[in-house]
Scaffold this motif. Structure first.
Motif, PDB file in Angstrom:
ATOM      1  N   LEU A 193       0.866  -1.184   0.000  1.00 23.10           N
ATOM      2  CA  LEU A 193       0.000   0.000   0.000  1.00 23.10           C
ATOM      3  C   LEU A 193       0.895   1.224   0.000  1.00 23.10           C
ATOM      4  N   VAL A 194       0.628   2.164  -0.893  1.00 27.26           N
ATOM      5  CA  VAL A 194       1.340   3.439  -0.945  1.00 27.26           C
ATOM      6  C   VAL A 194       0.410   4.496  -0.367  1.00 27.26           C
ATOM      7  N   LEU A 195       0.838   5.120   0.733  1.00 26.32           N
ATOM      8  CA  LEU A 195       0.001   6.034   1.504  1.00 26.32           C
ATOM      9  C   LEU A 195       0.608   7.430   1.458  1.00 26.32           C
ATOM     10  N   TYR A 196      -0.053   8.333   0.747  1.00 29.09           N
ATOM     11  CA  TYR A 196       0.467   9.697   0.546  1.00 29.09           C
ATOM     12  C   TYR A 196      -0.141  10.663   1.553  1.00 29.09           C
ATOM     13  N   LEU A 197       0.734  11.393   2.242  1.00 27.41           N
ATOM     14  CA  LEU A 197       0.312  12.407   3.205  1.00 27.41           C
ATOM     15  C   LEU A 197       0.444  13.785   2.573  1.00 27.41           C
ATOM     16  N   SER A 198      -0.658  14.503   2.476  1.00 23.14           N
ATOM     17  CA  SER A 198      -0.621  15.874   1.982  1.00 23.14           C
ATOM     18  C   SER A 198      -0.322  16.810   3.149  1.00 23.14           C
TER      19      SER A 198
ATOM     20  N   VAL B 286       4.241   6.908   3.003  1.00 20.03           N
ATOM     21  CA  VAL B 286       4.613   5.647   3.635  1.00 20.03           C
ATOM     22  C   VAL B 286       4.243   4.522   2.680  1.00 20.03           C
ATOM     23  N   VAL B 287       5.194   3.623   2.421  1.00 20.87           N
ATOM     24  CA  VAL B 287       4.898   2.403   1.665  1.00 20.87           C
ATOM     25  C   VAL B 287       4.882   1.263   2.677  1.00 20.87           C
ATOM     26  N   LEU B 288       3.747   0.595   2.753  1.00 15.32           N
ATOM     27  CA  LEU B 288       3.582  -0.516   3.681  1.00 15.32           C
ATOM     28  C   LEU B 288       3.695  -1.814   2.884  1.00 15.32           C
ATOM     29  N   LEU B 289       4.628  -2.681   3.303  1.00 17.65           N
ATOM     30  CA  LEU B 289       4.828  -3.962   2.628  1.00 17.65           C
ATOM     31  C   LEU B 289       4.488  -5.097   3.578  1.00 17.65           C
ATOM     32  N   LEU B 290       3.622  -6.000   3.140  1.00 14.77           N
ATOM     33  CA  LEU B 290       3.245  -7.168   3.920  1.00 14.77           C
ATOM     34  C   LEU B 290       3.828  -8.411   3.258  1.00 14.77           C
TER      35      LEU B 290
ATOM     36  N   LYS C 287       9.276   4.681   5.108  1.00 14.70           N
ATOM     37  CA  LYS C 287       8.922   6.100   5.188  1.00 14.70           C
ATOM     38  C   LYS C 287       9.779   6.851   4.175  1.00 14.70           C
ATOM     39  N   VAL C 288       9.125   7.500   3.210  1.00 14.64           N
ATOM     40  CA  VAL C 288       9.807   8.119   2.077  1.00 14.64           C
ATOM     41  C   VAL C 288       9.803   9.636   2.233  1.00 14.64           C
ATOM     42  N   ALA C 289      10.990  10.239   2.242  1.00 14.02           N
ATOM     43  CA  ALA C 289      11.092  11.698   2.331  1.00 14.02           C
ATOM     44  C   ALA C 289      10.648  12.346   1.031  1.00 14.02           C
ATOM     45  N   ALA C 290      10.386  13.648   1.089  1.00  8.32           N
ATOM     46  CA  ALA C 290       9.925  14.371  -0.092  1.00  8.32           C
ATOM     47  C   ALA C 290      10.496  15.773  -0.105  1.00  8.32           C
TER      48      ALA C 290
END
Length: 262
Positions: free
Chosen positions: A128-133, A228-232, A194-197
Motif C-alpha cells: 500500500l502506498v500512503l500519501y500524506l498531503s 509511507v509504503v507498507l509492505l506485507l 517512510k519516504v522523504a519528499a
C-alpha cells in the motif's frame, strides 16, 4: 512544459534546499506563518493537542499530536491498521518482486528496500502506498502489534511524492531518502518504508523508541508531507475489499487482516 518542470524539480531536489527550508520551519520566525498555513491547507486547528498559539514554530505545529481519542485504533484481532492519515495512491499484490503501476510506474522490492536480504520475504506479498498531503496529521504509528527487528536509513534525493512527482519523476519512491522499519508480528514481518519528499527536512523516530509496539503506538513522524509504503509478507495479509486507489484512510483505521503465514 513537462520537461521544464522535471528539470526544475531535479534542480530543487538537493538536500541542501530541504535543509534550508527545514531550518526556517524550525525557527521562531516561522511561527507567524502558522495561521496562514493552517487556513491555506484547511487544517482543523481545533483537533490539535495544543492551541495554535502555543506552537513555537511551523515545524512544531506541522508535527503536532492530536487530542486524545480523535484517532481510535481498530481493536479487532489480527487487524493491520493504517499507520497514517493518507490517500492511497497505490495498492495491490507484489508480483515476483515487482510493484506495478504506481501512477504509471513500476518499482522493484530490491530497489525500494535497498537490496536488503529481507526483500525475499515480500516478493509475492502486498503493498500500500500512503500519501500524506500538507493537510494531514503527520505522525506515523505502528500498523501492527510486534517487535522492531531492524531499522535502516537509506540516503537519497527529495523529489516530490505528490501526483506530479509519482507520474513524471523516475521511480521517486526508490530514489528518495527513506527510513525503513521492519517489524515482527503474529504472522511474520511488515516493512514500514517512510519516504522523504521535497522540503522535508527529515524523518524522525519518536524518542525514546521502544522495541515493542502495540498497534497504533507512535513510531515516527515526518517534518512536512511525504509517503509511507507498507509492505506485507507473502501470504500473510488480506486487504479490505472496499479499499482502492483514491481511498482516504485515517490512522488507526483497519486496512485488512493478518492471516497465518503459509
Amino acid at each position: 512544459m513537462k520537461p521544464l518542470f522535471r528539470l526544475l524539480t531535479e534542480l530543487s531536489s538537493r538536500k541542501t534546499i530541504s535543509r534550508l527550508t527545514g531550518a526556517f520551519a524550525k525557527s521562531k520566525a516561522s511561527k507567524a506563518l502558522i495561521p496562514r498555513f493552517a487556513k491555506t491547507y484547511g487544517i482543523r486547528v481545533e483537533d490539535a493537542e495544543k492551541h495554535i498559539s502555543e506552537y513555537a514554530s511551523l515545524n512544531e505545529f506541522f508535527t503536532r499530536r492530536l487530542k486524545s481519542g480523535l484517532r481510535p485504533v481498530d481493536t479487532a484481532q489480527s487487524t493491520v491498521v493504517s499507520p497514517v492519515d493518507a490517500l492511497i495512491t497505490g495498492m495491490g499484490r507484489i508480483e515476483s518482486g515487482q510493484i506495478l503501476n504506481v501512477k504509471g510506474q513500476d518499482y522493484t522490492i530490491e530497489e525500494l528496500l535497498n537490496r536488503s536480504p529481507r526483500m525475499v520475504s515480500y516478493e509475492h506479498g502486498f503493498y500500500l502506498v500512503l500519501y500524506l498531503s500538507p493537510t494531514d496529521y503527520h505522525r506515523i504509528h505502528s500498523p501492527v502489534t510486534g517487535d522492531i527487528l531492524e531499522k535502516e536509513h537509506v540516503p537519497g534525493k527529495v523529489y516530490p511524492v505528490n501526483d506530479f512527482g509519482l507520474r513524471h519523476m523516475p521511480r521517486v519512491l526508490s530514489r528518495n531518502e527513506r527510513l525503513i522499519t521492519y517489524m515482527q508480528h503474529e504472522s511474520g514481518e511488515v516493512a514500514v518504508v517512510k519516504v522523504a519528499a521535497m522540503n522535508v527536512s527529515s524523518i524522525q523516530y519518536v524518542d525514546p523508541l521502544p522495541n515493542h509496539l502495540e498497534r497504533g503506538d507512535e513510531l515516527a513522524y515526518f517534518e512536512f508531507g511525504s509517503t509511507v509504503v507498507l509492505l506485507l509478507e507473502t501470504n500473510t495479509f488480506e486487504c479490505r475489499s472496499d479499499l482502492a486507489v483514491g481511498s482516504k484512510v485515517r490512522m488507526g483505521e483497519a486496512l485488512g487482516k493478518l492471516r497465518p503465514k503459509a
